[in-house]
Design a protein around this motif. Structure first.
Motif, PDB file in Angstrom:
ATOM      1  N   VAL A 274      50.506  10.689 -21.242  1.00 28.14           N
ATOM      2  CA  VAL A 274      50.754   9.372 -21.846  1.00 28.14           C
ATOM      3  C   VAL A 274      52.137   8.935 -21.370  1.00 28.14           C
ATOM      4  O   VAL A 274      53.138   9.601 -21.645  1.00 28.14           O
ATOM      5  CB  VAL A 274      50.711   9.436 -23.387  1.00 28.14           C
ATOM      6  CG1 VAL A 274      50.971   8.044 -23.972  1.00 28.14           C
ATOM      7  CG2 VAL A 274      49.372   9.986 -23.869  1.00 28.14           C
TER       8      VAL A 274
ATOM      9  N   THR B 269      55.238   6.357 -21.184  1.00 30.42           N
ATOM     10  CA  THR B 269      55.919   5.276 -21.899  1.00 30.42           C
ATOM     11  C   THR B 269      56.780   4.510 -20.900  1.00 30.42           C
ATOM     12  O   THR B 269      57.608   5.121 -20.207  1.00 30.42           O
ATOM     13  CB  THR B 269      56.804   5.845 -23.030  1.00 30.42           C
ATOM     14  OG1 THR B 269      55.979   6.650 -23.870  1.00 30.42           O
ATOM     15  CG2 THR B 269      57.423   4.728 -23.857  1.00 30.42           C
TER      16      THR B 269
ATOM     17  N   ARG C 146      58.477   0.392 -19.509  1.00 34.12           N
ATOM     18  CA  ARG C 146      58.775  -1.025 -19.733  1.00 34.12           C
ATOM     19  C   ARG C 146      58.801  -1.726 -18.374  1.00 34.12           C
ATOM     20  O   ARG C 146      59.421  -1.230 -17.422  1.00 34.12           O
ATOM     21  CB  ARG C 146      60.125  -1.187 -20.419  1.00 34.12           C
ATOM     22  CG  ARG C 146      60.519  -2.653 -20.539  1.00 34.12           C
ATOM     23  CD  ARG C 146      61.672  -2.850 -21.465  1.00 34.12           C
ATOM     24  NE  ARG C 146      62.190  -4.207 -21.304  1.00 34.12           N
ATOM     25  CZ  ARG C 146      63.134  -4.737 -22.073  1.00 34.12           C
ATOM     26  NH1 ARG C 146      63.654  -4.037 -23.057  1.00 34.12           N
ATOM     27  NH2 ARG C 146      63.562  -5.965 -21.856  1.00 34.12           N
TER      28      ARG C 146
ATOM     29  N   HIS D 149      48.850   4.915 -21.549  1.00 34.05           N
ATOM     30  CA  HIS D 149      50.108   4.168 -21.394  1.00 34.05           C
ATOM     31  C   HIS D 149      50.587   3.650 -22.732  1.00 34.05           C
ATOM     32  O   HIS D 149      49.791   3.174 -23.539  1.00 34.05           O
ATOM     33  CB  HIS D 149      49.914   2.965 -20.454  1.00 34.05           C
ATOM     34  CG  HIS D 149      49.727   3.372 -19.029  1.00 34.05           C
ATOM     35  ND1 HIS D 149      50.781   3.692 -18.206  1.00 34.05           N
ATOM     36  CD2 HIS D 149      48.610   3.545 -18.298  1.00 34.05           C
ATOM     37  CE1 HIS D 149      50.311   4.036 -17.022  1.00 34.05           C
ATOM     38  NE2 HIS D 149      49.005   3.955 -17.047  1.00 34.05           N
ATOM     39  N   ARG D 150      51.872   3.777 -22.943  1.00 38.50           N
ATOM     40  CA  ARG D 150      52.531   3.042 -24.019  1.00 38.50           C
ATOM     41  C   ARG D 150      53.457   2.087 -23.297  1.00 38.50           C
ATOM     42  O   ARG D 150      54.532   2.471 -22.872  1.00 38.50           O
ATOM     43  CB  ARG D 150      53.354   3.998 -24.895  1.00 38.50           C
ATOM     44  CG  ARG D 150      52.578   4.535 -26.041  1.00 38.50           C
ATOM     45  CD  ARG D 150      53.440   5.272 -27.039  1.00 38.50           C
ATOM     46  NE  ARG D 150      52.725   6.467 -27.444  1.00 38.50           N
ATOM     47  CZ  ARG D 150      53.079   7.716 -27.149  1.00 38.50           C
ATOM     48  NH1 ARG D 150      54.189   7.937 -26.484  1.00 38.50           N
ATOM     49  NH2 ARG D 150      52.352   8.729 -27.541  1.00 38.50           N
ATOM     50  N   ARG D 151      52.961   0.878 -23.106  1.00 36.31           N
ATOM     51  CA  ARG D 151      53.666  -0.014 -22.203  1.00 36.31           C
ATOM     52  C   ARG D 151      54.285  -1.186 -22.951  1.00 36.31           C
ATOM     53  O   ARG D 151      53.608  -1.902 -23.668  1.00 36.31           O
ATOM     54  CB  ARG D 151      52.686  -0.527 -21.144  1.00 36.31           C
ATOM     55  CG  ARG D 151      53.365  -1.190 -19.964  1.00 36.31           C
ATOM     56  CD  ARG D 151      52.461  -1.146 -18.748  1.00 36.31           C
ATOM     57  NE  ARG D 151      51.495  -2.224 -18.732  1.00 36.31           N
ATOM     58  CZ  ARG D 151      51.767  -3.456 -18.351  1.00 36.31           C
ATOM     59  NH1 ARG D 151      52.980  -3.784 -17.941  1.00 36.31           N
ATOM     60  NH2 ARG D 151      50.852  -4.383 -18.379  1.00 36.31           N
ATOM     61  N   ASP D 152      55.571  -1.361 -22.739  1.00 34.48           N
ATOM     62  CA  ASP D 152      56.280  -2.552 -23.201  1.00 34.48           C
ATOM     63  C   ASP D 152      56.259  -3.486 -21.995  1.00 34.48           C
ATOM     64  O   ASP D 152      56.893  -3.194 -20.970  1.00 34.48           O
ATOM     65  CB  ASP D 152      57.713  -2.132 -23.584  1.00 34.48           C
ATOM     66  CG  ASP D 152      58.589  -3.312 -23.969  1.00 34.48           C
ATOM     67  OD1 ASP D 152      58.214  -4.465 -23.681  1.00 34.48           O
ATOM     68  OD2 ASP D 152      59.666  -3.056 -24.537  1.00 34.48           O
TER      69      ASP D 152
END
Ligand SMILES: [Zn+2]
Length: 192
Positions: A84, A86, A88, A5-8
């Protein structure tokens, strides 16, 4: 399989949460749950947004989708270890976000996708619902490629079985997507 995860972790922007379609999705979520189509709090609903799509968070009870349960997914890449994602939002998106991503990529007119772990998938196939041919865990590159292949072979299909997994419906409006699910559930009920 590992999902990266590329989590904002900031909340989804308020203007996106004002989208009236989310209210429609929450209403349908409650109906689907009441109809027993969300076993074990499974299933996920989404709609297209300017930068990607809004999808229910992982583990959400469809019966009670609240504003904080929406996650904006802006991209899914596949590296050697797995996908992966991404995103928010206050939570991680549904583990099945990649299923929705393929639909939005390959069906430019799709604005809403429902994915449900309904039972009786074999019976749906007997009713003539097309199905993918090989099971792969959602999120894997193999799963993405299998769905892409299926969509290429079924240009007019808006409701299909993900084999040994669940169903996927998509439409140009939330109501259209929901109606597809309703129609096939009714057909199952009639078929006995
Ligand atoms: Zn699933």
């Amino acid at each position: 399989m590992k999902v990266g995860h590329r989590r904002d972790s900031r909340p989804v922007p308020a203007d996106l949460l004002d989208d009236p379609r989310l209210e429609g999705l929450a209403t349908w979520g409650a109906e689907l749950a009441a109809a027993g189509l969300s076993p074990g709090e499974s299933g996920n609903l989404s709609c297209r947004a300017a930068e990607g799509f809004l999808i229910t968070r992982t583990g959400v009870p469809l019966a009670t989708i609240a504003n904080e349960d929406w996650v904006l997914v802006t991209g899914i890449e596949h590296d050697a270890d797995g996908p992966v994602v991404t995103s928010r939002g206050l939570h991680e998106p549904s583990k099945d976000a990649s299923v929705h991503a393929v639909l939005y990529e390959r069906r430019p007119t799709a604005t809403s996708v429902f994915h449900l772990h309904v039972g009786r998938l074999d019976d749906l196939q007997r009713l003539g619902v097309p199905a993918t041919s090989t099971y792969h865990p959602a999120g894997t590159r193999e799963s993405k490629e299998e769905i892409e292949r299926f969509l290429d072979q079924h240009p007019d299909t808006r409701y299909f079985v993900l084999i040994d997994h669940g169903i996927v419906a998509w439409g140009e409006t939330v109501a259209e997507t929901a109606t597809l699910v309703d129609r096939y559930q009714a057909a199952l009920a009639e078929g006995g």
